[in-house]
Write a protein that holds these residues in place. Structure first.
Motif, PDB file in Angstrom:
ATOM      1  N   SER A 101      13.975   1.517  -0.781  1.00 43.06           N
ATOM      2  CA  SER A 101      12.985   0.705  -0.089  1.00 43.06           C
ATOM      3  C   SER A 101      13.303  -0.769  -0.276  1.00 43.06           C
ATOM      4  N   ALA A 102      13.078  -1.553   0.772  1.00 43.86           N
ATOM      5  CA  ALA A 102      13.400  -2.973   0.733  1.00 43.86           C
ATOM      6  C   ALA A 102      12.237  -3.759   0.142  1.00 43.86           C
ATOM      7  N   VAL A 103      12.570  -4.711  -0.723  1.00 43.20           N
ATOM      8  CA  VAL A 103      11.597  -5.655  -1.268  1.00 43.20           C
ATOM      9  C   VAL A 103      12.172  -7.047  -1.038  1.00 43.20           C
ATOM     10  N   LEU A 104      11.457  -7.857  -0.287  1.00 42.86           N
ATOM     11  CA  LEU A 104      11.920  -9.192   0.061  1.00 42.86           C
ATOM     12  C   LEU A 104      11.227 -10.211  -0.839  1.00 42.86           C
ATOM     13  N   ALA A 105      12.009 -10.908  -1.671  1.00 44.74           N
ATOM     14  CA  ALA A 105      11.479 -11.961  -2.538  1.00 44.74           C
ATOM     15  C   ALA A 105      11.541 -13.280  -1.786  1.00 44.74           C
ATOM     16  N   LEU A 106      10.377 -13.906  -1.634  1.00 44.32           N
ATOM     17  CA  LEU A 106      10.252 -15.133  -0.858  1.00 44.32           C
ATOM     18  C   LEU A 106       9.720 -16.267  -1.716  1.00 44.32           C
ATOM     19  N   GLU A 107       9.969 -17.477  -1.258  1.00 43.00           N
ATOM     20  CA  GLU A 107       9.360 -18.662  -1.851  1.00 43.00           C
ATOM     21  C   GLU A 107       7.855 -18.465  -1.975  1.00 43.00           C
ATOM     22  N   TYR A 108       7.297 -18.782  -3.140  1.00 41.17           N
ATOM     23  CA  TYR A 108       5.859 -18.663  -3.353  1.00 41.17           C
ATOM     24  C   TYR A 108       5.160 -19.910  -2.830  1.00 41.17           C
ATOM     25  N   LEU A 109       4.196 -19.707  -1.950  1.00 43.73           N
ATOM     26  CA  LEU A 109       3.473 -20.807  -1.308  1.00 43.73           C
ATOM     27  C   LEU A 109       2.012 -20.724  -1.756  1.00 43.73           C
ATOM     28  N   PRO A 110       1.629 -21.533  -2.755  1.00 47.14           N
ATOM     29  CA  PRO A 110       0.358 -21.308  -3.447  1.00 47.14           C
ATOM     30  C   PRO A 110      -0.880 -21.920  -2.816  1.00 47.14           C
ATOM     31  N   HIS A 111      -0.731 -22.741  -1.773  1.00 45.31           N
ATOM     32  CA  HIS A 111      -1.880 -23.504  -1.306  1.00 45.31           C
ATOM     33  C   HIS A 111      -2.500 -23.002  -0.012  1.00 45.31           C
ATOM     34  N   GLY A 112      -2.430 -21.700   0.196  1.00 41.10           N
ATOM     35  CA  GLY A 112      -3.161 -21.100   1.302  1.00 41.10           C
ATOM     36  C   GLY A 112      -2.551 -21.348   2.669  1.00 41.10           C
ATOM     37  N   ASP A 113      -3.349 -21.023   3.695  1.00 43.33           N
ATOM     38  CA  ASP A 113      -2.852 -21.113   5.068  1.00 43.33           C
ATOM     39  C   ASP A 113      -3.570 -22.221   5.844  1.00 43.33           C
ATOM     40  N   LEU A 114      -3.328 -22.238   7.136  1.00 42.45           N
ATOM     41  CA  LEU A 114      -3.814 -23.314   7.999  1.00 42.45           C
ATOM     42  C   LEU A 114      -5.294 -23.164   8.365  1.00 42.45           C
ATOM     43  N   VAL A 115      -5.871 -21.999   8.140  1.00 45.66           N
ATOM     44  CA  VAL A 115      -7.229 -21.716   8.617  1.00 45.66           C
ATOM     45  C   VAL A 115      -8.270 -22.734   8.133  1.00 45.66           C
ATOM     46  N   PRO A 116      -8.282 -23.146   6.856  1.00 39.01           N
ATOM     47  CA  PRO A 116      -9.314 -24.103   6.429  1.00 39.01           C
ATOM     48  C   PRO A 116      -9.256 -25.460   7.132  1.00 39.01           C
ATOM     49  N   LEU A 117      -8.151 -25.772   7.785  1.00 40.61           N
ATOM     50  CA  LEU A 117      -8.020 -27.061   8.457  1.00 40.61           C
ATOM     51  C   LEU A 117      -8.433 -27.022   9.928  1.00 40.61           C
ATOM     52  N   LEU A 118      -8.815 -25.853  10.423  1.00 42.98           N
ATOM     53  CA  LEU A 118      -9.217 -25.750  11.819  1.00 42.98           C
ATOM     54  C   LEU A 118     -10.428 -26.635  12.086  1.00 42.98           C
ATOM     55  N   GLY A 119     -10.328 -27.474  13.112  1.00 43.15           N
ATOM     56  CA  GLY A 119     -11.424 -28.352  13.491  1.00 43.15           C
ATOM     57  C   GLY A 119     -11.515 -29.640  12.695  1.00 43.15           C
ATOM     58  N   GLN A 120     -10.625 -29.823  11.729  1.00 41.55           N
ATOM     59  CA  GLN A 120     -10.620 -31.059  10.948  1.00 41.55           C
ATOM     60  C   GLN A 120      -9.928 -32.175  11.755  1.00 41.55           C
ATOM     61  N   PRO A 121     -10.095 -33.433  11.353  1.00 45.97           N
ATOM     62  CA  PRO A 121      -9.419 -34.523  12.075  1.00 45.97           C
ATOM     63  C   PRO A 121      -7.912 -34.277  12.160  1.00 45.97           C
ATOM     64  N   PRO A 122      -7.297 -34.609  13.285  1.00 38.64           N
ATOM     65  CA  PRO A 122      -5.872 -34.320  13.466  1.00 38.64           C
ATOM     66  C   PRO A 122      -4.965 -34.847  12.363  1.00 38.64           C
ATOM     67  N   ARG A 123      -5.319 -35.982  11.744  1.00 34.29           N
ATOM     68  CA  ARG A 123      -4.450 -36.520  10.695  1.00 34.29           C
ATOM     69  C   ARG A 123      -4.273 -35.534   9.543  1.00 34.29           C
ATOM     70  N   GLN A 124      -5.226 -34.586   9.385  1.00 36.91           N
ATOM     71  CA  GLN A 124      -5.146 -33.637   8.287  1.00 36.91           C
ATOM     72  C   GLN A 124      -4.219 -32.462   8.571  1.00 36.91           C
ATOM     73  N   TRP A 125      -4.011 -32.136   9.844  1.00 41.66           N
ATOM     74  CA  TRP A 125      -3.205 -30.961  10.161  1.00 41.66           C
ATOM     75  C   TRP A 125      -2.015 -31.240  11.088  1.00 41.66           C
ATOM     76  N   LEU A 126      -1.938 -32.439  11.653  1.00 43.95           N
ATOM     77  CA  LEU A 126      -0.850 -32.710  12.593  1.00 43.95           C
ATOM     78  C   LEU A 126       0.533 -32.591  11.942  1.00 43.95           C
ATOM     79  N   PRO A 127       0.733 -33.046  10.678  1.00 47.96           N
ATOM     80  CA  PRO A 127       2.051 -32.831  10.054  1.00 47.96           C
ATOM     81  C   PRO A 127       2.412 -31.345   9.951  1.00 47.96           C
ATOM     82  N   ALA A 128       1.423 -30.495   9.652  1.00 46.20           N
ATOM     83  CA  ALA A 128       1.698 -29.062   9.565  1.00 46.20           C
ATOM     84  C   ALA A 128       2.041 -28.494  10.934  1.00 46.20           C
TER      85      ALA A 128
END
Length: 272
Positions: A101-128
């Motif tokens: 069975s395949a196990v893919l080890a990936l970079e750990y990204l600890p700070h969550g996803d884009l969902v909490p930034l939905l509807g926030q001012p563009p300066r907060q999410w435009l770089p992402a």
């Protein structure tokens, strides 16, 4: 440190530990310590190495581990990430074989996803959002589309930079569009290319970021719901929403990713 083989679906059911597996087991050199999330075919675990490094281990869900195709998708995802090598895509660390069975080890990204930034001012999410466009451009240079773009597939690293993740649906640009998440999918996929589907999903994501609403609701455009704009007081957000709506109406048939690059440049400096 001994590597534990992957349990079969029958072993897990018999032992009654299906929920916990592989918590506390070592896959390759990585000790799985916590379940981060589970999707249609795979689950992701936070893992640590003996030297303290962290990783996200992606492996086929227990009930699918005997299906060769599911493991092939993970091996292909590793190959795509390794070949493209973009700083805007989640980084592959290694591919581990555990009892076939395949196990893919990936970079750990600890700070969550884009969902909490939905509807926030563009300066907060435009770089992402710009990082997502750059990630798709890197894939495009290798002849590939992502295939399942959505807010939950954009994750943040420890330094706050964004990565596009989940390449299991990646396919050639001119291939038929994949069966993507409904809220971001083209209303009629027959005859549409993967490139067009990515552009449509990117427009849906831009609309969602500016308004905190999915353009056609959770069932997507195929559900018959009509697109309606949301009046926005912020002129930058309003401009971005207008660009998103235009691309949605065009069913993704815009000037490719350059359309979104031009949109970003047109508002850069207006959101400081």
């Amino acid at each position: 440190m001994r590597t534990q083989p992957l349990a079969t679906e029958f072993d897990a059911l018999a032992s009654g530990t299906a929920v916990d597996w592989p918590n506390g087991e070592t896959l390759g050199t990585w000790l799985a310590v916590a379940l981060l999330g589970s999707g249609g075919t795979a689950e992701v675990w936070r893992a640590v190495a003996p030297d303290g490094r962290e990783a996200a281990l992606k492996l086929v869900k227990r009930e699918l581990r005997r299906h060769r195709g599911a493991n092939t998708l993970l091996r292909r995802e590793h190959e795509v990430l390794r070949t493209v090598g973009s700083p805007h895509l989640v980084a592959p660390l290694e591919l581990i074989d555990c009892a076939g069975s395949a196990v893919l080890a990936l970079e750990y990204l600890p700070h969550g996803d884009l969902v909490p930034l939905l509807g926030q001012p563009p300066r907060q999410w435009l770089p992402a959002f710009g990082a997502v466009v750059s990630a798709l451009a890197a894939l495009e240079r290798h002849g590939l589309a992502h295939g399942d773009l959505k807010a939950r597939n954009v994750l943040f690293a420890a330094d706050g930079s964004a990565r596009l993740a989940d390449l299991t649906s990646a396919r050639p640009l001119d291939a038929p569009a994949a069966a993507a998440t409904a809220a971001y999918a083209l209303p009629v996929q027959h005859g549409a290319s993967a490139r067009e589907a990515d552009c449509f999903a990117l427009a849906a994501l831009l609309f969602e970021l500016t308004t905190a609403r999915l353009p056609y609701g959770p069932r997507g455009a195929v559900g018959g719901k009509q697109l309606s704009d949301v009046p926005l007081a912020d002129p930058v957000a309003a401009q971005l929403e207008e660009a998103a709506i235009a691309a949605l109406h065009a069913r993704g048939r815009v000037r490719g990713l350059s359309y979104f690059g031009d949109v970003i440049e047109s508002v850069r400096g207006q959101h400081g």
